[in-house]
Design a protein around this motif. Sequence first.
Motif, PDB file in Angstrom:
ATOM      1  N   ASP A  47       0.867  -1.174   0.000  1.00 17.37           N
ATOM      2  CA  ASP A  47       0.000   0.000   0.000  1.00 17.37           C
ATOM      3  C   ASP A  47       0.905   1.225   0.000  1.00 17.37           C
ATOM      4  O   ASP A  47       2.067   1.161   0.419  1.00 17.37           O
ATOM      5  CB  ASP A  47      -0.900   0.028   1.235  1.00 17.37           C
ATOM      6  N   GLU A  49       1.133   3.737   1.891  1.00 16.52           N
ATOM      7  CA  GLU A  49       1.655   4.165   3.183  1.00 16.52           C
ATOM      8  C   GLU A  49       2.902   3.379   3.598  1.00 16.52           C
ATOM      9  O   GLU A  49       3.655   3.823   4.467  1.00 16.52           O
ATOM     10  CB  GLU A  49       0.579   4.011   4.253  1.00 16.52           C
ATOM     11  N   ARG A  74      -0.648  -0.125  -4.652  1.00 19.91           N
ATOM     12  CA  ARG A  74      -1.929   0.560  -4.781  1.00 19.91           C
ATOM     13  C   ARG A  74      -1.986   1.727  -3.788  1.00 19.91           C
ATOM     14  O   ARG A  74      -1.270   1.747  -2.785  1.00 19.91           O
ATOM     15  CB  ARG A  74      -3.077  -0.401  -4.515  1.00 19.91           C
ATOM     16  N   HIS A  75      -2.827   2.660  -4.107  1.00 18.15           N
ATOM     17  CA  HIS A  75      -3.112   3.784  -3.213  1.00 18.15           C
ATOM     18  C   HIS A  75      -1.871   4.620  -2.875  1.00 18.15           C
ATOM     19  O   HIS A  75      -1.543   4.841  -1.720  1.00 18.15           O
ATOM     20  CB  HIS A  75      -3.763   3.307  -1.912  1.00 18.15           C
ATOM     21  N   THR A  76      -1.173   5.090  -3.912  1.00 17.26           N
ATOM     22  CA  THR A  76      -0.086   6.039  -3.648  1.00 17.26           C
ATOM     23  C   THR A  76      -0.550   7.482  -3.862  1.00 17.26           C
ATOM     24  O   THR A  76       0.213   8.407  -3.633  1.00 17.26           O
ATOM     25  CB  THR A  76       1.123   5.774  -4.561  1.00 17.26           C
ATOM     26  N   ARG A  77      -1.786   7.653  -4.292  1.00 13.92           N
ATOM     27  CA  ARG A  77      -2.285   9.013  -4.485  1.00 13.92           C
ATOM     28  C   ARG A  77      -2.588   9.671  -3.149  1.00 13.92           C
ATOM     29  O   ARG A  77      -3.179   9.065  -2.263  1.00 13.92           O
ATOM     30  CB  ARG A  77      -3.571   8.991  -5.322  1.00 13.92           C
ATOM     31  N   PRO A  79      -4.579  11.858  -0.555  1.00 17.84           N
ATOM     32  CA  PRO A  79      -5.978  12.254  -0.390  1.00 17.84           C
ATOM     33  C   PRO A  79      -6.138  13.710   0.049  1.00 17.84           C
ATOM     34  O   PRO A  79      -7.258  14.179   0.255  1.00 17.84           O
ATOM     35  CB  PRO A  79      -6.461  11.306   0.717  1.00 17.84           C
ATOM     36  N   ASN A  90       2.370  13.460  -4.050  1.00 14.27           N
ATOM     37  CA  ASN A  90       2.353  12.503  -5.155  1.00 14.27           C
ATOM     38  C   ASN A  90       3.732  12.392  -5.808  1.00 14.27           C
ATOM     39  O   ASN A  90       4.173  11.301  -6.180  1.00 14.27           O
ATOM     40  CB  ASN A  90       1.323  12.921  -6.200  1.00 14.27           C
ATOM     41  N   ARG A 113      -2.302   0.063  -9.178  1.00 14.16           N
ATOM     42  CA  ARG A 113      -3.683   0.383  -8.824  1.00 14.16           C
ATOM     43  C   ARG A 113      -3.720   1.713  -8.089  1.00 14.16           C
ATOM     44  O   ARG A 113      -3.083   1.860  -7.047  1.00 14.16           O
ATOM     45  CB  ARG A 113      -4.284  -0.720  -7.935  1.00 14.16           C
ATOM     46  N   LEU A 114      -4.449   2.674  -8.643  1.00 15.75           N
ATOM     47  CA  LEU A 114      -4.650   3.975  -7.998  1.00 15.75           C
ATOM     48  C   LEU A 114      -3.329   4.635  -7.630  1.00 15.75           C
ATOM     49  O   LEU A 114      -3.056   4.945  -6.475  1.00 15.75           O
ATOM     50  CB  LEU A 114      -5.525   3.816  -6.748  1.00 15.75           C
ATOM     51  N   THR A 115      -2.518   4.854  -8.628  1.00 16.13           N
ATOM     52  CA  THR A 115      -1.243   5.532  -8.427  1.00 16.13           C
ATOM     53  C   THR A 115      -1.188   6.764  -9.330  1.00 16.13           C
ATOM     54  O   THR A 115      -2.072   6.988 -10.154  1.00 16.13           O
ATOM     55  CB  THR A 115      -0.059   4.617  -8.769  1.00 16.13           C
ATOM     56  N   ASP A 143      -6.037   1.877 -13.340  1.00 15.01           N
ATOM     57  CA  ASP A 143      -5.839   3.301 -13.112  1.00 15.01           C
ATOM     58  C   ASP A 143      -6.572   4.063 -14.200  1.00 15.01           C
ATOM     59  O   ASP A 143      -7.103   3.469 -15.138  1.00 15.01           O
ATOM     60  CB  ASP A 143      -4.342   3.622 -13.143  1.00 15.01           C
TER      61      ASP A 143
END
Length: 231
Positions: A47, A49, A74-77, A79, A90, A113-115, A143
């Motif tokens: 992830d 984080e 995943r999830h490096t964007r 929020p 980012n 995924r979601l980067t 993505d």
Amino acid sequence: MQSFPPELIGNIVEAVDDTPTLLNCLILSRSLSFHAIRALYKSVTLDGERLQAFREAVEANRHYARHIASFSIRHTRSPLRNANIRSIANAAANHNLNYVLSKAPNLRVLKMRLTTWTWADFEASLGPSTQCPWKLTTLVWCDDRSPLELIVAHQGTLEHVQIDRLACQGMAKWGHSFKKLSFPNLRSMRLPYGPRVEPEALGMRKEEWKAAWTTVVEERDGLNMLWSRIR
């Protein structure tokens, strides 16, 4: 009592799929540690984080990353609502990701995924005289960014490709297609079908999408093509 051959013990350790057990092997002996490291780094799933900590681990032991064959993130964007702070966050995530991937010459499977990561940014981070050592065989791209540049760079080695609906919509919008690309080793391709993703926009014949409303397996030029259609 006859002892087990060292190579057999190594094979057993590398077949273990339990992180606590492998971590225990790290402290038992040097020989077990070598095989445990290979097993721990062979397939990496992160992830966002945890990316910074993983980058620090690779920095401290750069040869560990040579064992990475499969990398999923995943999830490096960020929020954060503030656009400037989000952009900085980012960029930092991409910097860490570029570093890790640049140290993994044996990478074969990449899942994003979601980067905010892009192939162009990664190439720029390598420097003008450095070539990417990968020979990707599998790409899973979930993505909204186009993966076309990445696919073009690895069209000679890719065997399996899966692209998310939003990415396909973006490719159609920006005029990106698979026309003129050669995939000599491709075995399967999974793509979504929807009102905004027409086959022609991606460089493929419309009749290839008509067999069913669910996943279709067809042979085209000796390849198994999987069309995942979204109604």
